[in-house]
Scaffold this motif. Structure first.
Motif, mmCIF file in Angstrom:
data_model
loop_
_atom_site.group_PDB
_atom_site.id
_atom_site.type_symbol
_atom_site.label_atom_id
_atom_site.label_comp_id
_atom_site.label_asym_id
_atom_site.label_seq_id
_atom_site.Cartn_x
_atom_site.Cartn_y
_atom_site.Cartn_z
ATOM 1 N N ASP A 18 0.804 -1.221 0.000
ATOM 2 C CA ASP A 18 0.000 0.000 0.000
ATOM 3 C C ASP A 18 0.835 1.269 0.000
ATOM 4 O OD1 ASP A 18 -2.914 -0.990 0.352
ATOM 5 O OD2 ASP A 18 -1.789 -2.132 1.844
ATOM 6 N N LEU A 19 2.040 1.198 0.545
ATOM 7 C CA LEU A 19 2.887 2.386 0.604
ATOM 8 C C LEU A 19 4.328 1.957 0.853
ATOM 9 C CD1 LEU A 19 2.535 5.507 0.452
ATOM 10 C CD2 LEU A 19 2.502 5.520 2.947
ATOM 11 N N VAL A 20 5.259 2.753 0.323
ATOM 12 C CA VAL A 20 6.690 2.515 0.539
ATOM 13 C C VAL A 20 7.250 3.700 1.308
ATOM 14 C CG1 VAL A 20 8.929 2.122 -0.555
ATOM 15 C CG2 VAL A 20 6.843 1.229 -1.623
ATOM 16 N N LEU A 21 7.988 3.424 2.370
ATOM 17 C CA LEU A 21 8.628 4.474 3.168
ATOM 18 C C LEU A 21 10.138 4.356 3.021
ATOM 19 C CD1 LEU A 21 6.556 4.297 6.492
ATOM 20 C CD2 LEU A 21 6.054 5.558 4.388
ATOM 21 N N SER A 22 10.763 5.438 2.627
ATOM 22 C CA SER A 22 12.219 5.479 2.493
ATOM 23 C C SER A 22 12.815 6.114 3.740
ATOM 24 C CB SER A 22 12.620 6.278 1.249
ATOM 25 O OG SER A 22 14.000 6.556 1.262
ATOM 26 N N CYS A 23 13.615 5.346 4.465
ATOM 27 C CA CYS A 23 14.265 5.842 5.686
ATOM 28 C C CYS A 23 15.767 5.583 5.615
ATOM 29 C CB CYS A 23 13.673 5.165 6.913
ATOM 30 S SG CYS A 23 11.874 5.310 7.041
ATOM 31 N N VAL A 24 16.335 5.660 4.421
ATOM 32 C CA VAL A 24 17.751 5.370 4.224
ATOM 33 C C VAL A 24 18.578 6.631 4.452
ATOM 34 C CG1 VAL A 24 17.257 3.496 2.641
ATOM 35 C CG2 VAL A 24 17.548 5.806 1.742
ATOM 36 N N ASP A 25 19.899 6.442 4.543
ATOM 37 C CA ASP A 25 20.774 7.575 4.845
ATOM 38 C C ASP A 25 21.813 7.814 3.750
ATOM 39 O OD1 ASP A 25 22.366 5.381 5.130
ATOM 40 O OD2 ASP A 25 23.030 5.827 7.181
ATOM 41 N N ASN A 26 21.546 7.316 2.537
ATOM 42 C CA ASN A 26 22.510 7.545 1.461
ATOM 43 C C ASN A 26 21.784 7.763 0.139
ATOM 44 O OD1 ASN A 26 22.641 4.794 -0.226
ATOM 45 N ND2 ASN A 26 22.438 4.283 1.958
ATOM 46 N N PHE A 27 22.446 8.445 -0.771
ATOM 47 C CA PHE A 27 21.854 8.852 -2.039
ATOM 48 C C PHE A 27 21.572 7.667 -2.948
ATOM 49 C CE2 PHE A 27 22.487 10.242 -6.473
ATOM 50 C CZ PHE A 27 21.417 11.114 -6.574
#
Length: 378
Positions: free
Chosen positions: A150-159
């Motif tokens: 239903d949804l994607v959450l991006s919580c990463v720390d790099n480009f």
């Protein structure tokens, strides 16, 4: 206490916690929002699947919040291990050091709410073979096993990881929310990205890319970037709040919210897509949206405002009445407040400060003792 006793105790705690969140409890998960008229059907959350990429300072806290809200399924992606340097955050425990972040998170989240389905992938999605698996799980990772998440959450720390998520969601035409905290840990943001309708992450590259600087040169030895738990907790809270609004259809989903701790400043705006974006799938989604401009933004305020007429009384008849929060009409024009603020109460009088003749207090010349004596005779 023996290992067997500890295990029985742990199972007992889990069972007790599970009992506390049944529907008979008026504060079970999100039922309170339904009882207050904010959400029409809070039980929708149990049928939702959210993929979280990056189980660090923001991602782990976001996963915990969604777990406590009773999300149906979480799919966790990360390839790092828990280190002692992570203990200044809000989620991991010292005894989890050395475990993969997804395994440690799965153990903790399952203990908090055993009803949530946790799927973990200890892998780097920027690698070609892992990226294909990442796309497959976004397409078929739902609870039913044959529908997209239903949804994607991006919580990463790099480009690189952000660009991989951006590429995948553009290709699948999937809405996602990007989040981040600055290296100095005193600012952050969330950004809802709708392919073709809003700017993708590649449409407006950050300064490090625009300046052609290798982001690895910005990493300072011995410095743990974005490690202030307060900032990460605030960003995670904004991220999950918008996730709930998107999934449960209430409020207005923010397209972008920034946060500057030094000034307590929360800028908001919407970034339009770049027609010269280098991502071909982004350009394809832009052409599709221009041909059929059907917005996918989640804005439920207008619908709610139009349907609201007159005061609303709480359904359980506790005597709570919801009234307009706008300032009263008799508020004086010379009242000065900062932008974005309003006075809670209006002045009750507009006279210059001198008492009118009708307001004067009569002085009978009696002492306090004489007055008390007269009252006793009454």
């Amino acid at each position: 206490m023996s290992a067997a006793s500890e295990a029985r105790s742990g199972r007992g705690k889990i069972a007790a916690m599970s009992d506390e969140v049944v529907d008979s409890n008026p504060y079970s998960r999100l039922m309170a929002l339904k009882r207050m008229g904010i959400v029409e059907d809070y039980e929708q959350i149990r049928r939702k699947t959210v993929a979280i990429v990056g189980i660090g300072g923001v991602g782990s806290v976001a996963a915990e919040m969604l777990t406590r809200c009773g999300i149906g399924k979480l799919i966790l992606f990360d390839y790092d291990k828990v280190e002692l340097a992570n203990m200044n955050r809000l989620f991991f425990q010292p005894d989890q050091a050395g475990l993969s972040k997804v395994d440690a998170a799965s153990s903790t989240l399952s203990f908090i709410n055993p009803d949530v389905v946790i799927e973990t992938h200890n892998m780097n999605i920027t690698l070609m073979d892992k990226f294909e698996l990442f796309l497959e799980r976004l397409q078929k990772g739902s609870l039913s096993g044959d529908q997209p998440v239903d949804l994607v959450l991006s919580c990463v720390d790099n480009f690189e990881a952000r660009m991989a998520i951006n590429k995948g969601c553009n290709e699948l035409n999937h809405i996602w929310i990007e989040s981040g905290v600055s290296e100095n840990a005193v600012s952050g943001h969330i950004q809802t990205i709708i392919p073709g309708e809003t700017a993708c992450f590649g449409c407006a590259p950050p300064l490090v890319v625009a300046s052609q600087i290798d982001e690895r040169t910005l990493k300072r030895e011995g410095v743990c970037a974005a490690s202030l738990p307060t900032t990460m907790g605030i960003v995670a809270g904004m991220l999950v709040q918008n996730t709930l609004k998107h999934l449960l259809c209430f409020g207005r989903v923010s397209m972008y919210v920034g946060y500057s701790a030094l000034e307590d400043f929360f800028p908001t705006w919407e970034i339009r897509p770049n027609e010269q974006c280098e991502d071909r799938h982004c350009l394809l989604r832009q052409r599709e949206f221009r041909a059929h401009p059907v917005s996918r933004k989640r804005d439920f305020l207008k619908k709610d405002d139009a349907a609201t007429s007159g005061p609303t009384v709480h359904e359980d008849d506790f005597g709570i009445e919801l009234v307009s929060e706008t300032a009263p009409a008799d508020l004086t024009d010379d009242t000065q407040v900062s932008k974005g603020l309003r006075t809670e109460y209006a002045a009750t009088s507009t006279h210059s400060g001198e008492l009118d003749s009708g307001d004067a207090v009569e002085d009978a010349g009696e002492s306090l003792e004489d007055l008390m004596a007269r009252m006793k005779k009454m």
